[in-house]
Enzyme design. Structure first.
Site, short mmCIF file in Angstrom:
data_model
loop_
_atom_site.label_atom_id
_atom_site.label_comp_id
_atom_site.label_asym_id
_atom_site.label_seq_id
_atom_site.Cartn_x
_atom_site.Cartn_y
_atom_site.Cartn_z
CE LYS A 13 -2.06 0.00 3.92
NZ LYS A 13 -1.57 1.19 4.62
NE ARG A 88 -4.81 0.15 9.43
CZ ARG A 88 -3.71 0.69 8.88
NH1 ARG A 88 -3.62 1.97 8.68
NH2 ARG A 88 -2.71 -0.08 8.54
NE ARG A 127 7.35 -3.21 6.69
CZ ARG A 127 6.10 -2.77 6.66
NH1 ARG A 127 5.62 -2.22 5.57
NH2 ARG A 127 5.32 -2.89 7.71
NE ARG A 133 6.30 -0.31 10.28
CZ ARG A 133 5.20 -0.17 9.55
NH1 ARG A 133 5.23 0.48 8.40
NH2 ARG A 133 4.06 -0.68 9.97
NE ARG A 144 1.29 -4.18 11.55
CZ ARG A 144 2.42 -4.22 10.82
NH1 ARG A 144 3.47 -4.89 11.25
NH2 ARG A 144 2.47 -3.59 9.68
P1 ADP Z 1 0.60 -1.23 7.78
O1 ADP Z 1 -0.25 -0.98 6.57
O2 ADP Z 1 1.88 -1.92 7.46
O3 ADP Z 1 -0.16 -1.86 8.91
P2 ADP Z 1 0.62 1.62 8.49
O4 ADP Z 1 1.87 2.40 8.35
O5 ADP Z 1 -0.51 1.95 7.59
O6 ADP Z 1 1.10 0.13 8.35
O7 ADP Z 1 0.11 1.71 10.01
C1 ADP Z 1 0.93 1.39 11.09
C2 ADP Z 1 0.14 1.39 12.40
O8 ADP Z 1 -0.41 2.71 12.64
C3 ADP Z 1 -1.09 0.47 12.44
O9 ADP Z 1 -0.76 -0.86 12.75
C4 ADP Z 1 -1.93 1.16 13.53
O10 ADP Z 1 -1.45 0.89 14.82
C5 ADP Z 1 -1.69 2.63 13.26
N1 ADP Z 1 -2.71 3.17 12.32
C6 ADP Z 1 -2.49 3.62 11.05
N2 ADP Z 1 -3.63 4.04 10.49
C7 ADP Z 1 -4.62 3.85 11.41
C8 ADP Z 1 -6.02 4.05 11.43
N3 ADP Z 1 -6.69 4.53 10.37
N4 ADP Z 1 -6.69 3.75 12.55
C9 ADP Z 1 -6.07 3.26 13.63
N5 ADP Z 1 -4.76 3.00 13.69
C10 ADP Z 1 -4.02 3.30 12.59
#
Ligand code: ADP
Length: 188
Positions: A13, A88, A127, A133, A144
């Site tokens: 993504k 989300r 990764r 991270r 996750r």
């Molecule tokens: P990935 O797609 O690899 O899970 P992201 O960088 O999009 O990683 O998000 C990392 C973390 O940030 C998520 O696991 C969550 O804890 C938090 N996060 C990101 N976007 C949201 C959201 N819309 N609502 C709640 N938590 C979020």
């Protein structure tokens, strides 16, 4: 153009979002990036977000919603934006509808990347070796995926029902996937 990009953790993504935001000439709004920047700067928001992110949990909706409402109201998001990682949860979908309604605008499309779960896990483990991270450990990676399936996958049906969903195969090289997105969104 106003778009969302969705996909399970590891679907690619973030990589695709950067290219797509550039193509539509809009703001790239990644909630994950905003949280990580706040964690790095040790802001109040960062301290709150870090607890959830490190456990592979979603940050509470009220925190995330307020942050996105602020960001979407900024000038560079007026004509075009790509939201990456938001919404989300179903609650966030409702909030986004409200925010866009207040701004007098609406979404043009939702790109959803599909990748089989085994491939997702192996990409994330790869990764983890280089990303640094703190949410890239194997247990957290698996958790996750579960959270995604429970909380976020149901959003696909919502956007499908609205006629906005464009599903794109996320297997293959980043360039190949990028080309598929371009083909699926000819006007972007
Ligand atoms: P990935 O797609 O690899 O899970 P992201 O960088 O999009 O990683 O998000 C990392 C973390 O940030 C998520 O696991 C969550 O804890 C938090 N996060 C990101 N976007 C949201 C959201 N819309 N609502 C709640 N938590 C979020």
């Amino acid at each position: 153009m106003r778009l969302l990009i969705m996909g399970p953790p590891g679907a690619g993504k973030g990589t695709q979002a950067v290219a797509l935001a550039e193509r539509i000439g809009g703001a790239h709004i990644s909630t994950g990036d905003i949280f990580r920047a706040n964690v790095a700067q040790e802001t109040e928001l960062g301290r709150t977000a870090k607890r959830f992110m490190d456990a592979g949990e979603y940050v509470p909706d009220e925190v995330t919603n307020a942050m996105v409402a602020d960001r979407l109201a900024q000038d560079d998001a007026r004509e075009a934006f790509l939201l990456d990682g938001y919404p989300r949860t179903l609650d966030q979908v409702a909030k986004l509808d409200e925010i866009l309604n207040e701004l007098g605008t609406q979404l043009d499309g939702v790109v959803a990347l599909t990748v089989v779960e085994d491939e997702l896990i192996s990409r994330l483990l790869e990764r983890a070796k280089v990303s640094g991270r703190t949410d890239d450990t194997e247990d957290v990676i698996r958790h996750r995926q579960d959270v995604y399936r429970a909380e976020t996958e149901p959003l696909l049906a919502v956007y499908r029902d609205r006629g906005l969903l464009v599903e794109v195969d996320g297997m293959g090289t980043p360039d190949a996937v990028g080309q598929r997105i371009a083909d699926a969104l000819p006007s972007a």
